[in-house]
Design a protein around this motif. Structure first.
Motif, short mmCIF file in Angstrom:
data_model
loop_
_atom_site.label_atom_id
_atom_site.label_comp_id
_atom_site.label_asym_id
_atom_site.label_seq_id
_atom_site.Cartn_x
_atom_site.Cartn_y
_atom_site.Cartn_z
N ARG A 52 -3.87 14.31 1.03
CA ARG A 52 -3.57 13.18 1.90
C ARG A 52 -3.10 13.70 3.26
O ARG A 52 -2.68 14.85 3.38
CB ARG A 52 -2.47 12.31 1.30
CG ARG A 52 -2.79 11.77 -0.07
CD ARG A 52 -1.68 10.81 -0.53
NE ARG A 52 -0.35 11.38 -0.38
CZ ARG A 52 0.24 12.16 -1.27
NH1 ARG A 52 -0.39 12.45 -2.40
NH2 ARG A 52 1.46 12.63 -1.07
N SER A 96 2.04 10.93 4.63
CA SER A 96 1.58 9.67 4.03
C SER A 96 2.24 9.45 2.68
O SER A 96 2.69 10.39 2.01
CB SER A 96 0.06 9.68 3.87
OG SER A 96 -0.34 10.72 3.01
N ALA A 97 2.31 8.19 2.28
CA ALA A 97 2.91 7.84 0.99
C ALA A 97 2.06 8.37 -0.17
O ALA A 97 0.85 8.52 -0.05
CB ALA A 97 3.06 6.33 0.88
N LYS A 98 2.72 8.63 -1.29
CA LYS A 98 2.04 9.21 -2.44
C LYS A 98 0.89 8.35 -2.93
O LYS A 98 -0.14 8.85 -3.39
CB LYS A 98 3.05 9.43 -3.57
CG LYS A 98 2.47 10.13 -4.78
CD LYS A 98 3.54 10.38 -5.82
CE LYS A 98 2.96 11.11 -7.03
NZ LYS A 98 3.99 11.38 -8.05
N ASP A 99 1.05 7.03 -2.84
CA ASP A 99 0.02 6.13 -3.34
C ASP A 99 -0.93 5.65 -2.24
O ASP A 99 -1.77 4.77 -2.47
CB ASP A 99 0.65 4.92 -4.04
CG ASP A 99 1.57 4.13 -3.11
OD1 ASP A 99 1.86 4.64 -2.00
OD2 ASP A 99 1.98 3.03 -3.49
N ASP A 100 -0.80 6.21 -1.04
CA ASP A 100 -1.69 5.84 0.06
C ASP A 100 -2.90 6.76 0.04
O ASP A 100 -2.85 7.90 0.50
CB ASP A 100 -0.95 5.95 1.40
CG ASP A 100 -1.82 5.53 2.58
OD1 ASP A 100 -2.97 5.10 2.34
OD2 ASP A 100 -1.35 5.64 3.73
N ASP A 117 -5.97 5.78 1.32
CA ASP A 117 -6.98 5.22 2.22
C ASP A 117 -7.69 6.31 3.01
O ASP A 117 -8.88 6.18 3.32
CB ASP A 117 -6.35 4.21 3.17
CG ASP A 117 -5.98 2.92 2.48
OD1 ASP A 117 -6.50 2.68 1.36
OD2 ASP A 117 -5.17 2.16 3.03
N ARG A 118 -6.98 7.38 3.38
CA ARG A 118 -7.57 8.50 4.11
C ARG A 118 -7.29 9.79 3.34
O ARG A 118 -6.16 10.03 2.89
CB ARG A 118 -7.00 8.62 5.52
CG ARG A 118 -7.44 7.52 6.47
CD ARG A 118 -6.73 7.64 7.80
NE ARG A 118 -7.02 8.90 8.46
CZ ARG A 118 -6.08 9.72 8.96
NH1 ARG A 118 -4.79 9.41 8.86
NH2 ARG A 118 -6.42 10.85 9.55
N ARG A 138 -12.55 8.10 4.60
CA ARG A 138 -11.74 6.87 4.65
C ARG A 138 -12.30 5.87 3.65
O ARG A 138 -13.50 5.69 3.51
CB ARG A 138 -11.81 6.27 6.07
CG ARG A 138 -11.14 4.93 6.23
CD ARG A 138 -11.06 4.54 7.70
NE ARG A 138 -12.35 4.68 8.39
CZ ARG A 138 -13.28 3.72 8.38
NH1 ARG A 138 -13.08 2.59 7.74
NH2 ARG A 138 -14.41 3.91 9.05
N ARG A 139 -11.38 5.25 2.89
CA ARG A 139 -11.81 4.29 1.87
C ARG A 139 -12.64 3.17 2.50
O ARG A 139 -12.25 2.59 3.52
CB ARG A 139 -10.59 3.69 1.17
CG ARG A 139 -10.95 2.85 -0.08
CD ARG A 139 -9.75 2.03 -0.51
NE ARG A 139 -8.62 2.85 -0.89
CZ ARG A 139 -8.36 3.20 -2.14
NH1 ARG A 139 -9.14 2.82 -3.12
NH2 ARG A 139 -7.29 3.95 -2.42
#
Length: 199
Positions: free
Chosen positions: A149, A153-157, A159-160, A196-197
């Motif tokens: 990641r 960024s957050a652990k559950d993010d 998106d990228r 990117r998601r």
């Protein structure tokens, strides 16, 4: 109570349970960010290390964040737009005896397996095995891989994500045998991509 009646009650109870969505997670499509992507190759020319780049033509990326082994990459590279650090080396590289860009304008890679490190985390190192097609010759290749990641960024993010792949191939295996007296047969690969998601 009969066996049939008990079975009916059990099935009815199972049907009333809520669906656990993460149990049936599937690979999610991601879009390749061209600005954050670098496809670099290295080669020896007359004893001197050289580098070049090749742009991506198309890319299909699927990432299963619940089971990374189910992830898949399918990439097509644009041979005709390849560049080298030494401009005079570009012509021979694209010539008939090497990449033969006029007849084979693309290079294709499709993954067939993802193997994780003993810890089960691709950020700790993994390998991506696939089939590489150059000059209409297809050979297996295994690349070392990491997936991570963006910093902070957050652990559950998810998106990228960033992917880094490294490996090597023997160009003679694909019939790209030209200029053997000047250019080494081993070509190194250093691939950095940002994905990117897909919305």
């Amino acid at each position: 109570m009969s066996r049939l009646t008990r079975r009916t009650l059990v099935l009815a109870g199972l049907a009333s349970l809520p669906l656990v969505r993460h149990a049936v997670a599937a690979p999610v499509p991601y879009i390749l960010e061209t600005q954050g992507t670098l496809i670099e190759f290295t080669f020896g020319l007359a004893g001197s290390a050289q580098t070049g780049t090749m742009p991506i033509q198309t890319a299909d990326v699927l990432v299963d964040t619940k089971n990374l082994r189910n992830s898949m990459v399918d990439v097509v590279l644009n041979v005709a737009e390849a560049r080298t650090r030494l401009p005079f080396a570009r012509g021979p590289m694209l010539s008939r005896s090497v990449l033969d860009a006029a007849r084979f304008p693309s290079i294709h890679f499709v993954s067939t397996a993802v193997s994780l490190s003993p810890g089960g985390r691709i950020s700790d190192g993994a390998t991506v095995t696939g089939e590489l097609t150059v000059r209409d010759e297809t050979r297996p290749i295994t690349l070392d891989a990491t997936l991570y990641r963006p910093p902070g960024s957050a652990k559950d993010d998810l998106d990228r994500l960033f992917i880094h792949l490294t490996g090597a191939l023997n160009r003679n295996d694909f019939g790209a045998t030209g200029y053997a007296d000047l250019v080494d047969e081993t070509v190194g690969l250093n691939i950095r991509t940002e994905i990117r998601r897909k919305p």
